[in-house]
Design a protein around this motif. Structure first.
Motif, PDB file in Angstrom:
ATOM      1  N   PRO A  66     110.180   1.405 -31.304  1.00 11.28           N
ATOM      2  CA  PRO A  66     110.146   1.779 -32.724  1.00 11.28           C
ATOM      3  C   PRO A  66     108.864   1.322 -33.431  1.00 11.28           C
ATOM      4  O   PRO A  66     108.483   1.882 -34.452  1.00 11.28           O
ATOM      5  CB  PRO A  66     111.379   1.070 -33.305  1.00 11.28           C
ATOM      6  CG  PRO A  66     112.329   1.004 -32.141  1.00 11.28           C
ATOM      7  CD  PRO A  66     111.435   0.728 -30.949  1.00 11.28           C
ATOM      8  N   GLU A  67     108.176   0.333 -32.842  1.00  9.38           N
ATOM      9  CA  GLU A  67     106.904  -0.139 -33.403  1.00  9.38           C
ATOM     10  C   GLU A  67     105.724   0.685 -32.883  1.00  9.38           C
ATOM     11  O   GLU A  67     104.562   0.337 -33.107  1.00  9.38           O
ATOM     12  CB  GLU A  67     106.692  -1.620 -33.056  1.00  9.38           C
ATOM     13  CG  GLU A  67     107.722  -2.552 -33.675  1.00  9.38           C
ATOM     14  CD  GLU A  67     109.064  -2.535 -32.931  1.00  9.38           C
ATOM     15  OE1 GLU A  67     109.097  -2.254 -31.703  1.00  9.38           O
ATOM     16  OE2 GLU A  67     110.090  -2.778 -33.581  1.00  9.38           O
ATOM     17  N   LEU A  68     106.027   1.755 -32.147  1.00  8.98           N
ATOM     18  CA  LEU A  68     105.040   2.674 -31.587  1.00  8.98           C
ATOM     19  C   LEU A  68     104.143   2.026 -30.535  1.00  8.98           C
ATOM     20  O   LEU A  68     102.949   2.311 -30.436  1.00  8.98           O
ATOM     21  CB  LEU A  68     104.204   3.343 -32.682  1.00  8.98           C
ATOM     22  CG  LEU A  68     105.005   4.125 -33.732  1.00  8.98           C
ATOM     23  CD1 LEU A  68     104.096   4.714 -34.789  1.00  8.98           C
ATOM     24  CD2 LEU A  68     105.853   5.203 -33.080  1.00  8.98           C
ATOM     25  N   GLU A  69     104.738   1.161 -29.725  1.00 11.02           N
ATOM     26  CA  GLU A  69     104.063   0.556 -28.585  1.00 11.02           C
ATOM     27  C   GLU A  69     104.520   1.293 -27.324  1.00 11.02           C
ATOM     28  O   GLU A  69     105.701   1.610 -27.180  1.00 11.02           O
ATOM     29  CB  GLU A  69     104.412  -0.934 -28.466  1.00 11.02           C
ATOM     30  CG  GLU A  69     103.967  -1.772 -29.654  1.00 11.02           C
ATOM     31  CD  GLU A  69     102.467  -1.860 -29.796  1.00 11.02           C
ATOM     32  OE1 GLU A  69     101.762  -1.809 -28.767  1.00 11.02           O
ATOM     33  OE2 GLU A  69     101.983  -1.984 -30.945  1.00 11.02           O
ATOM     34  N   VAL A  70     103.607   1.547 -26.399  1.00 14.03           N
ATOM     35  CA  VAL A  70     103.952   2.228 -25.158  1.00 14.03           C
ATOM     36  C   VAL A  70     104.838   1.318 -24.316  1.00 14.03           C
ATOM     37  O   VAL A  70     104.484   0.167 -24.052  1.00 14.03           O
ATOM     38  CB  VAL A  70     102.688   2.625 -24.370  1.00 14.03           C
ATOM     39  CG1 VAL A  70     103.064   3.238 -23.023  1.00 14.03           C
ATOM     40  CG2 VAL A  70     101.842   3.595 -25.188  1.00 14.03           C
ATOM     41  N   GLU A  71     105.984   1.848 -23.922  1.00 17.08           N
ATOM     42  CA  GLU A  71     106.923   1.063 -23.121  1.00 17.08           C
ATOM     43  C   GLU A  71     107.036   1.575 -21.691  1.00 17.08           C
ATOM     44  O   GLU A  71     107.160   0.804 -20.758  1.00 17.08           O
ATOM     45  CB  GLU A  71     108.296   1.065 -23.792  1.00 17.08           C
ATOM     46  CG  GLU A  71     109.265   0.080 -23.183  1.00 17.08           C
ATOM     47  CD  GLU A  71     110.464  -0.136 -24.065  1.00 17.08           C
ATOM     48  OE1 GLU A  71     111.580   0.172 -23.600  1.00 17.08           O
ATOM     49  OE2 GLU A  71     110.297  -0.606 -25.208  1.00 17.08           O
ATOM     50  N   ASP A  72     106.976   2.902 -21.512  1.00 18.30           N
ATOM     51  CA  ASP A  72     107.142   3.469 -20.183  1.00 18.30           C
ATOM     52  C   ASP A  72     106.502   4.853 -20.141  1.00 18.30           C
ATOM     53  O   ASP A  72     106.451   5.554 -21.157  1.00 18.30           O
ATOM     54  CB  ASP A  72     108.634   3.566 -19.835  1.00 18.30           C
ATOM     55  CG  ASP A  72     108.875   3.902 -18.377  1.00 18.30           C
ATOM     56  OD1 ASP A  72     108.226   3.294 -17.510  1.00 18.30           O
ATOM     57  OD2 ASP A  72     109.707   4.785 -18.100  1.00 18.30           O
ATOM     58  N   ILE A  73     106.016   5.229 -18.958  1.00 17.72           N
ATOM     59  CA  ILE A  73     105.408   6.544 -18.754  1.00 17.72           C
ATOM     60  C   ILE A  73     106.012   7.155 -17.503  1.00 17.72           C
ATOM     61  O   ILE A  73     106.096   6.500 -16.473  1.00 17.72           O
ATOM     62  CB  ILE A  73     103.873   6.435 -18.572  1.00 17.72           C
ATOM     63  CG1 ILE A  73     103.231   5.777 -19.791  1.00 17.72           C
ATOM     64  CG2 ILE A  73     103.266   7.813 -18.307  1.00 17.72           C
ATOM     65  CD1 ILE A  73     101.770   5.422 -19.598  1.00 17.72           C
ATOM     66  N   GLU A  74     106.434   8.414 -17.600  1.00 15.58           N
ATOM     67  CA  GLU A  74     106.942   9.152 -16.440  1.00 15.58           C
ATOM     68  C   GLU A  74     106.241  10.497 -16.370  1.00 15.58           C
ATOM     69  O   GLU A  74     106.093  11.174 -17.385  1.00 15.58           O
ATOM     70  CB  GLU A  74     108.446   9.425 -16.564  1.00 15.58           C
ATOM     71  CG  GLU A  74     109.333   8.234 -16.419  1.00 15.58           C
ATOM     72  CD  GLU A  74     110.789   8.655 -16.490  1.00 15.58           C
ATOM     73  OE1 GLU A  74     111.396   8.843 -15.413  1.00 15.58           O
ATOM     74  OE2 GLU A  74     111.292   8.810 -17.602  1.00 15.58           O
ATOM     75  N   ILE A  75     105.824  10.864 -15.169  1.00 16.43           N
ATOM     76  CA  ILE A  75     105.272  12.196 -14.945  1.00 16.43           C
ATOM     77  C   ILE A  75     106.361  12.979 -14.239  1.00 16.43           C
ATOM     78  O   ILE A  75     106.782  12.622 -13.137  1.00 16.43           O
ATOM     79  CB  ILE A  75     103.987  12.138 -14.102  1.00 16.43           C
ATOM     80  CG1 ILE A  75     102.936  11.293 -14.823  1.00 16.43           C
ATOM     81  CG2 ILE A  75     103.468  13.553 -13.833  1.00 16.43           C
ATOM     82  CD1 ILE A  75     101.714  10.996 -13.997  1.00 16.43           C
ATOM     83  N   ILE A  76     106.841  14.036 -14.892  1.00 24.87           N
ATOM     84  CA  ILE A  76     107.973  14.793 -14.372  1.00 24.87           C
ATOM     85  C   ILE A  76     107.502  16.193 -14.029  1.00 24.87           C
ATOM     86  O   ILE A  76     107.084  16.954 -14.905  1.00 24.87           O
ATOM     87  CB  ILE A  76     109.124  14.829 -15.394  1.00 24.87           C
ATOM     88  CG1 ILE A  76     109.540  13.395 -15.718  1.00 24.87           C
ATOM     89  CG2 ILE A  76     110.283  15.653 -14.865  1.00 24.87           C
ATOM     90  CD1 ILE A  76     110.591  13.265 -16.780  1.00 24.87           C
TER      91      ILE A  76
END
Length: 163
Positions: A139-149
């Motif tokens: 919610p603070e607009l910090e990157v938490e996870d990335i997935e390439i689907i």
């Protein structure tokens, strides 16, 4: 309860003016919104997680929607830079064309908003023509996870956790 929660969320979204063509779609409220910093229209899905939450936090969902759509250009560039760097670091040299700059290739096309997270979906026309990049933000607009689907439903997880 489901119907009243969705009707309340739809009413709030409509009154806020944040989304166009807002409507209820199954267990969420959908519409289109303008991601100011990226200068693009995105499909938006507001998910109160009715099946999982006894009392969905609609205030948090609305706050997250407002925050992501109105994020400043400097913060948006920092988010895209972090995503690009994390993907470049995680992929082998032969998996990503060296001539492609992810910072300009990735374009936001969708946003999923929850009470405790935001998912931004990016398309990479050149870098990932057959895949989408799903980025989970706090919610603070910090990157938490990335997935390439990919289109073939195989998922390549790119862990971008901030530990």
């Amino acid at each position: 309860m489901t119907e009243s929660v969705l009707n309340d969320l739809l009413r709030r979204v409509t009154e806020s003016g944040l989304l166009e063509d807002a409507q209820i779609d199954e267990d969420s409220v959908i519409g289109s919104g303008h991601l100011d910093a990226a200068g693009v229209e995105v499909e938006v899905d507001l998910d109160p997680e009715i099946d999982e939450e006894e009392a969905p936090d609609l205030d948090a969902i609305m706050s997250n929607l407002k925050d992501v759509l109105s994020v400043g250009e400097e913060r948006w560039r920092a988010i895209v830079e972090e995503i690009s760097s994390d993907i470049e670091d995680a992929l082998d040299d032969d998996e990503l064309d060296a001539d492609v700059d992810l910072r300009t290739d990735l374009e936001a096309i969708g946003v999923g908003v929850f009470a405790d997270a935001i998912i931004v979906v990016f398309a990479g026309q050149t870098s990932f023509p057959d895949a989408l990049v799903h980025v989970q933000l706090t919610p603070e607009l910090e990157v938490e996870d990335i997935e390439i689907i990919g289109d073939d439903d195989e998922e390549d997880d790119e862990d971008a956790d901030e530990d």
